[in-house]
Design a protein around this motif. Sequence first.
Motif, PDB file in Angstrom:
ATOM      1  N   ALA A 226     -16.741 -48.978  31.142  1.00 46.53           N
ATOM      2  CA  ALA A 226     -16.395 -47.918  32.103  1.00 46.53           C
ATOM      3  C   ALA A 226     -17.627 -47.123  32.503  1.00 46.53           C
ATOM      4  CB  ALA A 226     -15.333 -47.000  31.493  1.00 46.53           C
ATOM      5  N   LEU A 227     -18.494 -46.805  31.549  1.00 45.38           N
ATOM      6  CA  LEU A 227     -19.710 -46.057  31.852  1.00 45.38           C
ATOM      7  C   LEU A 227     -20.665 -46.875  32.727  1.00 45.38           C
ATOM      8  CD1 LEU A 227     -20.388 -44.326  28.422  1.00 45.38           C
ATOM      9  CD2 LEU A 227     -19.909 -43.170  30.593  1.00 45.38           C
ATOM     10  N   THR A 228     -20.679 -48.181  32.523  1.00 44.55           N
ATOM     11  CA  THR A 228     -21.491 -49.051  33.384  1.00 44.55           C
ATOM     12  C   THR A 228     -21.001 -48.976  34.822  1.00 44.55           C
ATOM     13  OG1 THR A 228     -21.950 -50.562  31.543  1.00 44.55           O
ATOM     14  CG2 THR A 228     -22.265 -51.422  33.773  1.00 44.55           C
ATOM     15  N   ALA A 229     -19.688 -49.027  34.998  1.00 44.87           N
ATOM     16  CA  ALA A 229     -19.106 -48.922  36.345  1.00 44.87           C
ATOM     17  C   ALA A 229     -19.411 -47.572  36.970  1.00 44.87           C
ATOM     18  CB  ALA A 229     -17.594 -49.144  36.276  1.00 44.87           C
ATOM     19  N   LEU A 230     -19.279 -46.492  36.194  1.00 45.00           N
ATOM     20  CA  LEU A 230     -19.563 -45.145  36.712  1.00 45.00           C
ATOM     21  C   LEU A 230     -21.026 -45.011  37.116  1.00 45.00           C
ATOM     22  CD1 LEU A 230     -17.507 -43.069  34.119  1.00 45.00           C
ATOM     23  CD2 LEU A 230     -17.046 -43.179  36.579  1.00 45.00           C
ATOM     24  N   SER A 231     -21.921 -45.577  36.324  1.00 50.41           N
ATOM     25  CA  SER A 231     -23.354 -45.503  36.614  1.00 50.41           C
ATOM     26  C   SER A 231     -23.693 -46.253  37.895  1.00 50.41           C
ATOM     27  CB  SER A 231     -24.163 -46.064  35.446  1.00 50.41           C
ATOM     28  OG  SER A 231     -23.901 -45.339  34.262  1.00 50.41           O
ATOM     29  N   GLU A 232     -23.045 -47.384  38.095  1.00 52.26           N
ATOM     30  CA  GLU A 232     -23.306 -48.181  39.297  1.00 52.26           C
ATOM     31  C   GLU A 232     -22.748 -47.509  40.552  1.00 52.26           C
ATOM     32  OE1 GLU A 232     -21.632 -51.900  38.189  1.00 52.26           O
ATOM     33  OE2 GLU A 232     -23.418 -52.538  37.064  1.00 52.26           O
ATOM     34  N   ASP A 237     -27.577 -40.459  39.984  1.00 48.93           N
ATOM     35  CA  ASP A 237     -27.205 -39.352  39.101  1.00 48.93           C
ATOM     36  C   ASP A 237     -27.447 -39.777  37.654  1.00 48.93           C
ATOM     37  OD1 ASP A 237     -26.106 -37.284  37.686  1.00 48.93           O
ATOM     38  OD2 ASP A 237     -24.253 -37.201  38.841  1.00 48.93           O
ATOM     39  N   PRO A 238     -28.318 -39.073  36.938  1.00 51.17           N
ATOM     40  CA  PRO A 238     -28.661 -39.503  35.574  1.00 51.17           C
ATOM     41  C   PRO A 238     -27.565 -39.301  34.529  1.00 51.17           C
ATOM     42  CG  PRO A 238     -29.699 -37.408  36.046  1.00 51.17           C
ATOM     43  CD  PRO A 238     -29.062 -37.864  37.341  1.00 51.17           C
ATOM     44  N   THR A 239     -26.544 -38.496  34.841  1.00 53.42           N
ATOM     45  CA  THR A 239     -25.550 -38.123  33.827  1.00 53.42           C
ATOM     46  C   THR A 239     -24.865 -39.331  33.208  1.00 53.42           C
ATOM     47  OG1 THR A 239     -25.148 -36.085  35.066  1.00 53.42           O
ATOM     48  CG2 THR A 239     -23.563 -36.653  33.360  1.00 53.42           C
ATOM     49  N   SER A 240     -24.337 -40.215  34.069  1.00 51.78           N
ATOM     50  CA  SER A 240     -23.627 -41.390  33.540  1.00 51.78           C
ATOM     51  C   SER A 240     -24.571 -42.349  32.825  1.00 51.78           C
ATOM     52  CB  SER A 240     -22.905 -42.124  34.673  1.00 51.78           C
ATOM     53  OG  SER A 240     -21.898 -41.314  35.217  1.00 51.78           O
ATOM     54  N   TRP A 241     -25.816 -42.463  33.330  1.00 52.74           N
ATOM     55  CA  TRP A 241     -26.792 -43.339  32.673  1.00 52.74           C
ATOM     56  C   TRP A 241     -27.101 -42.845  31.257  1.00 52.74           C
ATOM     57  CZ3 TRP A 241     -27.444 -47.893  34.596  1.00 52.74           C
ATOM     58  CH2 TRP A 241     -27.362 -48.111  35.975  1.00 52.74           C
ATOM     59  N   LEU A 242     -27.229 -41.536  31.112  1.00 55.24           N
ATOM     60  CA  LEU A 242     -27.511 -40.970  29.779  1.00 55.24           C
ATOM     61  C   LEU A 242     -26.332 -41.208  28.833  1.00 55.24           C
ATOM     62  CD1 LEU A 242     -29.206 -37.643  30.910  1.00 55.24           C
ATOM     63  CD2 LEU A 242     -30.314 -39.515  29.668  1.00 55.24           C
ATOM     64  N   SER A 243     -25.114 -41.039  29.340  1.00 54.95           N
ATOM     65  CA  SER A 243     -23.922 -41.298  28.517  1.00 54.95           C
ATOM     66  C   SER A 243     -23.846 -42.772  28.131  1.00 54.95           C
ATOM     67  CB  SER A 243     -22.656 -40.890  29.274  1.00 54.95           C
ATOM     68  OG  SER A 243     -22.655 -39.500  29.557  1.00 54.95           O
ATOM     69  N   LEU A 244     -24.179 -43.649  29.086  1.00 59.53           N
ATOM     70  CA  LEU A 244     -24.167 -45.074  28.819  1.00 59.53           C
ATOM     71  C   LEU A 244     -25.208 -45.432  27.758  1.00 59.53           C
ATOM     72  CD1 LEU A 244     -23.317 -47.989  29.392  1.00 59.53           C
ATOM     73  CD2 LEU A 244     -24.872 -47.991  31.370  1.00 59.53           C
ATOM     74  N   ALA A 245     -26.406 -44.857  27.884  1.00 58.18           N
ATOM     75  CA  ALA A 245     -27.456 -45.131  26.910  1.00 58.18           C
ATOM     76  C   ALA A 245     -27.031 -44.691  25.511  1.00 58.18           C
ATOM     77  CB  ALA A 245     -28.735 -44.415  27.315  1.00 58.18           C
ATOM     78  N   ALA A 246     -26.389 -43.513  25.429  1.00 60.35           N
ATOM     79  CA  ALA A 246     -25.935 -42.997  24.134  1.00 60.35           C
ATOM     80  C   ALA A 246     -24.874 -43.908  23.536  1.00 60.35           C
ATOM     81  CB  ALA A 246     -25.399 -41.586  24.301  1.00 60.35           C
ATOM     82  N   ALA A 247     -23.941 -44.390  24.398  1.00 59.94           N
ATOM     83  CA  ALA A 247     -22.878 -45.278  23.911  1.00 59.94           C
ATOM     84  C   ALA A 247     -23.441 -46.600  23.416  1.00 59.94           C
ATOM     85  CB  ALA A 247     -21.867 -45.513  25.026  1.00 59.94           C
ATOM     86  N   GLU A 248     -24.406 -47.146  24.151  1.00 62.93           N
ATOM     87  CA  GLU A 248     -25.011 -48.420  23.736  1.00 62.93           C
ATOM     88  C   GLU A 248     -25.823 -48.257  22.445  1.00 62.93           C
ATOM     89  OE1 GLU A 248     -27.088 -49.821  27.210  1.00 62.93           O
ATOM     90  OE2 GLU A 248     -25.313 -50.908  27.907  1.00 62.93           O
ATOM     91  N   GLN A 249     -26.504 -47.125  22.337  1.00 62.24           N
ATOM     92  CA  GLN A 249     -27.279 -46.867  21.110  1.00 62.24           C
ATOM     93  C   GLN A 249     -26.349 -46.735  19.908  1.00 62.24           C
ATOM     94  OE1 GLN A 249     -29.539 -43.201  21.019  1.00 62.24           O
ATOM     95  NE2 GLN A 249     -31.154 -44.169  19.811  1.00 62.24           N
TER      96      GLN A 249
END
Length: 251
Positions: A226-232, A237-249
Amino acid sequence: ALAAAVCLLSCSRTPARAMERLALLPFDNVTGDASLDWVRNAGPAILADEFVGSARVIAFRAVSTADAILGGATRMLHCTFSKRGNGREPGGSESESPLRFEYSFEDVESHKMVESGVTDGAVLFAANTLARKLDPDAKPFSTARPDAVTAWGHGEFERATASDPDFGAAWSEWVQQLARSGKPELAIATAERALARASLRTPYHKARLQYESAVLRKDAPAQIAALTALSEMAPRDPTSWLSLAAAEQAQ
């Protein structure tokens, strides 16, 4: 002398930016009518929704000018609203009250108002007008029903979704409200009801609901999807990318 005058004029202009980071401040209610206080936060919330995925504007809500500056704003939106007439228009709801919105965009670097104006109408119409001032391609809000907007603005999400069953923003905020209230199972069931609607507006809110449901179900792969879809959908907007990075980490 002519060259100097031309230079002075050009240097005084606020340079155009390829991307504006716009802070949306609460709208000031100067009507004297407390029943319209909901417009204060509804206006910026509608605008933030309409700028999702914009190629020209990254919008975020700020509670004050200091908050806006800390958030890295390049521009701030100031807006006050007053009553344009006496009471509601015939047959109108609160969201259709004859309101006058006076707005100005402040350039943070120069501290100058770079544009100002007035628009009359309901909060949804005013927000649409303001969004297109900065980006003619801004997307419409996820409902066009004034009664649904009024209910959503009051935090009455069940009433808002009953009025417009495809109102994605209202479904998403309802799920969040239930989760905060300590009702995770009901929040999951509500998200599933919303996601079952093929006509749910918009793809962004569908992905938001998928993410919120995944968080409640503790489904990490679904959160990442879901975060990947939101980022795309909002790549600048960096917000979703940061959340995605945190989730992947965390995975």
